[in-house]
Design an enzyme around this catalytic site. Structure first.
Site, PDB file in Angstrom:
ATOM      1  N   GLU A 265       0.986  -1.301  -0.071  1.00 47.07           N
ATOM      2  CA  GLU A 265      -0.032  -0.049   0.009  1.00 47.07           C
ATOM      3  C   GLU A 265       0.849   1.141   0.025  1.00 47.07           C
ATOM      4  O   GLU A 265       1.683   1.397   0.959  1.00 47.07           O
ATOM      5  CB  GLU A 265      -0.903  -0.170   1.303  1.00 47.07           C
ATOM      6  CG  GLU A 265      -1.918   0.916   1.303  1.00 47.07           C
ATOM      7  CD  GLU A 265      -2.367   1.499   2.587  1.00 47.07           C
ATOM      8  OE1 GLU A 265      -2.654   0.510   3.429  1.00 47.07           O
ATOM      9  OE2 GLU A 265      -2.236   2.771   2.591  1.00 47.07           O
ATOM     10  N   CYS A 301      -3.067   7.389   4.964  1.00 50.47           N
ATOM     11  CA  CYS A 301      -2.974   7.095   3.423  1.00 50.47           C
ATOM     12  C   CYS A 301      -4.364   7.506   2.749  1.00 50.47           C
ATOM     13  O   CYS A 301      -4.338   7.620   1.493  1.00 50.47           O
ATOM     14  CB  CYS A 301      -2.707   5.612   3.477  1.00 50.47           C
ATOM     15  SG  CYS A 301      -3.662   4.621   4.660  1.00 50.47           S
TER      16      CYS A 301
HETATM   17  P1  NAP Z   1       9.063   3.982   3.494  1.00 48.52           P
HETATM   18  O1  NAP Z   1      10.532   4.792   3.586  1.00 48.52           O
HETATM   19  O2  NAP Z   1       8.804   3.255   2.317  1.00 48.52           O
HETATM   20  O3  NAP Z   1       9.655   2.702   4.612  1.00 48.52           O
HETATM   21  C1  NAP Z   1       8.789   1.737   4.909  1.00 48.52           C
HETATM   22  C2  NAP Z   1       9.375   0.585   5.455  1.00 48.52           C
HETATM   23  O4  NAP Z   1      10.013  -0.083   4.121  1.00 48.52           O
HETATM   24  C3  NAP Z   1      10.708   0.667   6.332  1.00 48.52           C
HETATM   25  O5  NAP Z   1      10.694  -0.409   7.126  1.00 48.52           O
HETATM   26  C4  NAP Z   1      11.796   0.823   5.275  1.00 48.52           C
HETATM   27  O6  NAP Z   1      12.895   0.644   5.947  1.00 48.52           O
HETATM   28  C5  NAP Z   1      11.351  -0.301   4.200  1.00 48.52           C
HETATM   29  N1  NAP Z   1      11.810   0.290   2.971  1.00 48.52           N
HETATM   30  C6  NAP Z   1      11.865   1.306   2.323  1.00 48.52           C
HETATM   31  N2  NAP Z   1      12.515   1.390   1.190  1.00 48.52           N
HETATM   32  C7  NAP Z   1      13.191   0.069   0.960  1.00 48.52           C
HETATM   33  C8  NAP Z   1      13.929  -0.585  -0.029  1.00 48.52           C
HETATM   34  N3  NAP Z   1      14.165   0.145  -1.304  1.00 48.52           N
HETATM   35  N4  NAP Z   1      14.088  -1.646   0.175  1.00 48.52           N
HETATM   36  C9  NAP Z   1      13.552  -2.513   1.280  1.00 48.52           C
HETATM   37  N5  NAP Z   1      12.748  -1.933   2.307  1.00 48.52           N
HETATM   38  C10 NAP Z   1      12.633  -0.697   2.158  1.00 48.52           C
HETATM   39  O7  NAP Z   1       8.115   4.680   4.382  1.00 48.52           O
HETATM   40  P2  NAP Z   1       8.096   5.621   5.623  1.00 48.52           P
HETATM   41  O8  NAP Z   1       9.555   5.480   6.295  1.00 48.52           O
HETATM   42  O9  NAP Z   1       6.980   5.113   6.515  1.00 48.52           O
HETATM   43  O10 NAP Z   1       7.709   7.009   5.284  1.00 48.52           O
HETATM   44  C11 NAP Z   1       8.283   7.379   4.396  1.00 48.52           C
HETATM   45  C12 NAP Z   1       7.475   8.215   3.268  1.00 48.52           C
HETATM   46  O11 NAP Z   1       6.571   7.083   2.949  1.00 48.52           O
HETATM   47  C13 NAP Z   1       6.458   9.285   3.730  1.00 48.52           C
HETATM   48  O12 NAP Z   1       6.914  10.542   3.613  1.00 48.52           O
HETATM   49  C14 NAP Z   1       5.315   9.162   2.665  1.00 48.52           C
HETATM   50  O13 NAP Z   1       5.496   9.869   1.701  1.00 48.52           O
HETATM   51  C15 NAP Z   1       5.100   7.666   2.494  1.00 48.52           C
HETATM   52  N6  NAP Z   1       4.144   6.937   3.277  1.00 48.52           N
HETATM   53  C16 NAP Z   1       2.789   6.665   2.780  1.00 48.52           C
HETATM   54  C17 NAP Z   1       1.993   5.927   3.373  1.00 48.52           C
HETATM   55  C18 NAP Z   1       0.796   5.600   2.967  1.00 48.52           C
HETATM   56  O14 NAP Z   1      -0.114   4.898   3.596  1.00 48.52           O
HETATM   57  N7  NAP Z   1       0.261   6.134   1.708  1.00 48.52           N
HETATM   58  C19 NAP Z   1       2.207   5.400   4.568  1.00 48.52           C
HETATM   59  C20 NAP Z   1       3.583   5.618   5.342  1.00 48.52           C
HETATM   60  C21 NAP Z   1       4.486   6.315   4.546  1.00 48.52           C
HETATM   61  P3  NAP Z   1      14.230   1.429   6.709  1.00 48.52           P
HETATM   62  O15 NAP Z   1      13.104   2.658   7.210  1.00 48.52           O
HETATM   63  O16 NAP Z   1      14.735   0.840   7.643  1.00 48.52           O
HETATM   64  O17 NAP Z   1      15.054   1.526   5.503  1.00 48.52           O
END
Ligand code: NAP
Length: 526
Positions: A265, A301
């Site tokens: 998601e 989200c």
């Molecule tokens: P994220 O950066 O996508 O991280 C979520 C999880 O996935 C973390 O455990 C992260 O690990 C892991 N991850 C991220 N990139 C990865 C990759 N290339 N390979 C493997 N694992 C990976 O999301 P976030 O930290 O929750 O938030 C960052 C941004 O995501 C927000 O600013 C927002 O834009 C978006 N977000 C969207 C929603 C939604 O529901 N639409 C919800 C939350 C966040 P690590 O952090 O340990 O690297």
């Protein structure tokens, strides 16, 4: 319970030795004790091997034991008491009432899946009797049931530290489906994750579950997360987070020698269509919009990131009201310094795009990691011409699209990417326009709602929290509600299999007394 910086591998609590990381209090931008040890490759290997060994035993346990396990997890989470809420508040900046509500939702979710398991309909037990005398060829005895896919990797979401993290919706639905779970803890709430993981482990031991039914690893996404998804024992993935993170995991899963499904998601801006009748008659609309926009610092989200309406004096009045409501909003602490940085730069980028103007901004107080609410506007032609205007800005920012007429409104609806939700504000006078929009919205969104906002997702049997790409990676499923279990199941057909080898849900006498389809008809007993 003291937080020790440990992860959970089967029945052990383990301090990783591959370096350390600390949680951060976003309201102070300061680290919090203790240090958490990072998982090594051998620890990941052990968690996956245990999950694989547990799989066959766990999935064939009586449904009642699986259901009881889910309920016991909920009980052990409640036993954590205020310590869980206090730590989650410190790690996420979310207020006490929100986190207490989220804990309730987490436990209700686990209990809902316990009910789904006991009910047995998720097994889709279907029997077609043998027809030995059928001409020109006999029919064999055919029986279908669904079984779990295998161990599931779950990535905790930053924005739901309880309800979509260690024991959240993905974990609950995977365990309900008969799949062991290996969680990759989100670095934004490590202490919260440890507390909940230990509650799950306690429940697993108390319910005498096979070791490996649940593990939680701590480590970076690029290493532990990627290696987890690439591991041959992992058979499906549940993820909530960024579009880039979700796509990276989809690519890894697809490139495996045995590709596996990823239920990610990712990104949704949740268009809200405000039709003329509603703009004219609903004086509460501006305030309701501002409240939804700023709920949880906009970190949902389902946040209303896009407003659409046809130019009119009623729209001007809405804008006036929304301006006042947004200007009265104070900033709120965002989940992490990184998310705050992404929000402020996303808003700055939007503001710099030609043809975009600021409508209203919330109060600024200089608070650390404080998200300032904002509403911008542009016209439909500009929106249609610039793909950058459609990107998700995770936080309390929304863009109003002013359309010249109904045709333009429908054109913008047709233009937007896949969404989790689409909301329509309408009265009886707007039914004709709503009817024109509906087929488009059905193709674009997982949930269509009237006279409300998408924030506040009900955990229920009929809920769909999913939608076409990029809102999710697979529009055929939901991550919230009872149907979320279907993501982790697959059908198996048993042809002429001896009765003594059949699972109880497929035996003639239906000892579980579950609903089944027998020779094409719904039946409780064969
Ligand atoms: P994220 O950066 O996508 O991280 C979520 C999880 O996935 C973390 O455990 C992260 O690990 C892991 N991850 C991220 N990139 C990865 C990759 N290339 N390979 C493997 N694992 C990976 O999301 P976030 O930290 O929750 O938030 C960052 C941004 O995501 C927000 O600013 C927002 O834009 C978006 N977000 C969207 C929603 C939604 O529901 N639409 C919800 C939350 C966040 P690590 O952090 O340990 O690297």
């Amino acid at each position: 319970m003291q937080i020790k910086g440990e992860m959970i591998i089967g029945r052990q609590a383990v301090q990783g030795k591959e370096g350390t990381v600390k949680a951060v209090d976003p309201s102070l931008n300061a680290q919090i004790e203790p240090a958490f040890g990072l998982a090594s490759a051998s620890e990941l290997e052990r968690a996956c091997a245990l999950a694989w060994t547990a799989f066959d035993q766990y999935r064939e346990l009586p449904l009642e034991r699986r259901a009881k396990f889910l309920e016991t997890i909920a009980d052990r989470i409640m036993d954590l008491g205020p310590a869980l809420i206090e730590r989650a508040m410190q790690e996420t900046g979310l207020p006490q009432a929100r986190l207490e509500g989220e804990r309730g939702r987490t436990c209700n979710q686990l209990r809902l899946f316990a009910k789904v398991v006991r009910d047995g309909r998720f097994l889709t037990a279907t029997l077609d009797s043998a027809l030995p005398d059928r001409q020109p060829a006999p029919r064999p005895d055919l029986r279908l049931r669904k079984i779990g896919l295998g161990p599931v990797a779950v990535f905790g979401a930053s924005n739901f530290p309880l309800a979509f993290s260690v024991a959240g919706g993905d974990t609950a639905s995977a365990l309900a489906a008969g799949c062991p779970v290996v969680v990759k803890a989100h670095s934004a709430h490590l202490g919260t994750s440890e507390l909940v993981a230990k509650a799950v482990q306690k429940a697993a031991i108390e319910c005498d579950m096979p070791e490996g039914v649940f593990s939680m690893l701590i480590g970076a996404g690029q290493t532990i997360g990627q290696n987890l998804v690439a591991h041959p024992h992992i058979k499906a993935v549940g993820f909530t987070g960024s579009r880039s993170g979700g796509i990276a995991l989809m690519k890894t899963a697809a490139a495996r020698p045995e590709p596996i499904p990823v239920y990610a998601e990712m990104s949704s801006i949740n268009p809200v269509f405000m039709l003329e009748g509603a703009l004219q008659s609903n004086a509460r609309l501006p305030q309701a919009f501002a409240d939804s926009l700023t709920l949880g610092a906009g970190q949902f989200c389902t946040n209303p990131g896009l407003l659409l309406a046809i130019d009119s004096p009623a729209l001007d009045k809405f804008i006036e009201g929304a301006k006042a409501a947004i200007e009265a909003k104070n900033p709120a602490t965002m989940l992490t310094p990184g998310i705050h940085q992404a929000y402020t730069s996303g808003v700055a980028k939007l503001a710099a795009i030609e043809g975009v103007s600021l409508v209203a901004q919330g109060a600024t107080t200089g608070m650390t990691c404080g998200a300032v609410a904002a509403l911008y506007s542009t016209d439909a032609a500009n929106f249609l011409a610039k793909p950058d205007l459609e990107g998700e800005i995770f936080g309390p920012c929304s863009l109003l699209i002013r359309c010249r007429n109904e045709a333009e409104l429908v054109q913008v609806a047709e233009h937007v990417e896949g969404q989790l939700t689409a909301a329509v504000h309408a009265t009886a006078a707007d039914i004709a326009t709503a009817r024109k929009l509906l087929p488009t919205l059905e193709r674009k969104a997982g949930r269509i709602l009237f006279n409300g906002f998408g924030t506040g997702v009900e955990v229920a049997h009929a809920m769909v929290h999913g939608g076409p790409f990029p809102s999710t990676s697979d529009s055929r499923s939901t991550s919230v509600g009872a149907s979320a279990i279907d993501r982790f199941l697959r059908p198996v057909c048993y042809q002429d299999v001896p009765a003594e080898l059949l699972a109880p849900e497929l035996s003639n006498d239906n000892p579980l007394n579950i609903a089944r389809v027998v020779n094409g008809d719904l039946a409780w007993n064969a």
